[in-house]
Design an enzyme around this catalytic site. Structure first.
Site, PDB file in Angstrom:
ATOM      1  N   ASP A   4       0.838  -1.196   0.000  1.00  0.00           N
ATOM      2  CA  ASP A   4       0.000   0.000   0.000  1.00  0.00           C
ATOM      3  C   ASP A   4       0.876   1.249   0.000  1.00  0.00           C
ATOM      4  O   ASP A   4       1.636   1.494   0.952  1.00  0.00           O
ATOM      5  CB  ASP A   4      -0.890  -0.040   1.243  1.00  0.00           C
ATOM      6  CG  ASP A   4      -1.958   1.031   1.271  1.00  0.00           C
ATOM      7  OD1 ASP A   4      -1.742   2.104   0.674  1.00  0.00           O
ATOM      8  OD2 ASP A   4      -3.002   0.802   1.904  1.00  0.00           O
ATOM      9  N   ASP A   7      -5.753   3.821 -11.416  1.00  0.00           N
ATOM     10  CA  ASP A   7      -7.095   3.311 -11.677  1.00  0.00           C
ATOM     11  C   ASP A   7      -8.098   4.458 -11.573  1.00  0.00           C
ATOM     12  O   ASP A   7      -8.186   5.120 -10.541  1.00  0.00           O
ATOM     13  CB  ASP A   7      -7.435   2.229 -10.650  1.00  0.00           C
ATOM     14  CG  ASP A   7      -8.670   1.417 -11.025  1.00  0.00           C
ATOM     15  OD1 ASP A   7      -9.582   1.993 -11.660  1.00  0.00           O
ATOM     16  OD2 ASP A   7      -8.723   0.226 -10.692  1.00  0.00           O
ATOM     17  N   THR A  38       4.229   5.322 -23.559  1.00  0.00           N
ATOM     18  CA  THR A  38       4.156   3.874 -23.420  1.00  0.00           C
ATOM     19  C   THR A  38       3.372   3.257 -24.565  1.00  0.00           C
ATOM     20  O   THR A  38       2.623   3.929 -25.267  1.00  0.00           O
ATOM     21  CB  THR A  38       3.476   3.477 -22.094  1.00  0.00           C
ATOM     22  OG1 THR A  38       2.102   3.867 -22.145  1.00  0.00           O
ATOM     23  CG2 THR A  38       4.154   4.164 -20.917  1.00  0.00           C
ATOM     24  N   ARG A  39       3.542   1.955 -24.742  1.00  0.00           N
ATOM     25  CA  ARG A  39       2.791   1.245 -25.772  1.00  0.00           C
ATOM     26  C   ARG A  39       1.289   1.339 -25.509  1.00  0.00           C
ATOM     27  O   ARG A  39       0.503   1.595 -26.427  1.00  0.00           O
ATOM     28  CB  ARG A  39       3.228  -0.226 -25.822  1.00  0.00           C
ATOM     29  CG  ARG A  39       2.523  -1.047 -26.906  1.00  0.00           C
ATOM     30  CD  ARG A  39       3.088  -2.457 -26.995  1.00  0.00           C
ATOM     31  NE  ARG A  39       2.900  -3.195 -25.757  1.00  0.00           N
ATOM     32  CZ  ARG A  39       3.896  -3.671 -25.015  1.00  0.00           C
ATOM     33  NH1 ARG A  39       5.146  -3.464 -25.367  1.00  0.00           N
ATOM     34  NH2 ARG A  39       3.654  -4.345 -23.906  1.00  0.00           N
ATOM     35  N   LYS A  69     -16.938   4.357 -12.188  1.00  0.00           N
ATOM     36  CA  LYS A  69     -18.311   4.420 -11.673  1.00  0.00           C
ATOM     37  C   LYS A  69     -18.388   5.413 -10.518  1.00  0.00           C
ATOM     38  O   LYS A  69     -17.522   5.452  -9.650  1.00  0.00           O
ATOM     39  CB  LYS A  69     -18.771   3.038 -11.216  1.00  0.00           C
ATOM     40  CG  LYS A  69     -18.885   2.023 -12.356  1.00  0.00           C
ATOM     41  CD  LYS A  69     -19.351   0.679 -11.850  1.00  0.00           C
ATOM     42  CE  LYS A  69     -19.470  -0.333 -12.995  1.00  0.00           C
ATOM     43  NZ  LYS A  69     -19.903  -1.669 -12.526  1.00  0.00           N
TER      44      LYS A  69
END
Length: 248
Positions: A131, A154, A227-228, A158
């Site tokens: 964490d 992330d 980045t890819r 929602k």
């Protein structure tokens, strides 16, 4: 049993990233992440077995890290959430005079970054498992960071999950205590609503100032590689936002 289907405890019986390194020592708050521990390849598992005791550690919250002992007397940047580690490795290679403390809970990514660091001879990378909030709060000294990177966290799209987003006022309160004056917080996301939220909370926080001329979002700096994954998103019309705010 294939390496892809084995659990970390079965893969690393003699030491490696733990499933819950902080255990019950700290409060059970809403977290901004979910551990992802499947699909470890043979190469990633081999890198962890050989390199974890030297270049990796668990975020147990039981000690304050001696960053000079980990990296030498160099500035240290914390990267929260490094995915498979390609960007981390490229940035570490381009700036060998900066230590990169990279924290994530993704076992395959941890193994991949260790393998990349070994292959490229990156002595300035250390991999933390657990964490990031506990790492910052319990294991880093005040004003010890020369920078903080949060790339593509992330977005928890929602509405009922927005409280799980990492970049919130309380996170910035903590980050401000661990960043030295002049240190830069660099965030990037391809989720526009999250980008707008990040910008709003950073603009409102008294400890940070926007480095972008005229305010708002910044241009992607040359030192953050494309980045890819990011390139694929751009090909699909996604908009990537960078935010660079300096600790006052």
């Amino acid at each position: 049993m294939s390496p892809q289907s084995q659990t970390p405890s079965r893969l690393f019986p003699d030491g490696g990233p733990a499933a819950d390194p902080a255990g019950d020592h700290f409060e059970r708050r809403i977290r901004s992440f979910q551990p992802r521990r499947s699909r470890v390849t043979a190469g990633q598992a081999d890198a962890i077995r050989r390199l974890w005791s030297t270049w990796g550690f668990d975020v147990d919250g039981q000690r304050v890290l001696d960053l000079d002992a980990l990296f030498g007397a160099v500035p240290v940047v914390l990267e929260i959430g490094f995915g498979m580690g390609e960007t981390t490795a490229r940035m570490a290679a381009a700036d060998p005079g900066t230590g990169v403390l990279a924290v994530d809970v993704h076992t395959p990514g941890q193994g991949n970054l260790l393998a990349l660091a070994e292959r490229e001879g990156l002595a300035n990378v250390r991999v933390a498992n657990g964490d990031a909030v506990i790492l910052m709060r319990e294991m880093l000294a005040p004003a010890s960071l020369a920078g903080l990177r949060v790339y593509f966290p992330d977005p928890w799209p929602k509405k009922r999950h927005h409280k799980r987003r990492l970049v919130q006022p309380e996170f910035l309160d903590l980050a401000a205590t661990r960043m030295a004056p002049g240190a830069v917080l660099h965030c990037a996301t391809d989720w526009e609503p999250y980008a707008e939220q990040m910008l709003a909370v950073l603009d409102e926080h008294g400890a940070f100032e926007n480095t972008a001329p005229g305010g708002g979002f910044a241009e992607r700096p040359a030192h953050r590689p494309l980045t890819r994954f990011e390139g694929q998103g751009l090909d699909k019309g996604h908009v990537v936002r960078d935010l660079l705010f300096r600790r006052k």
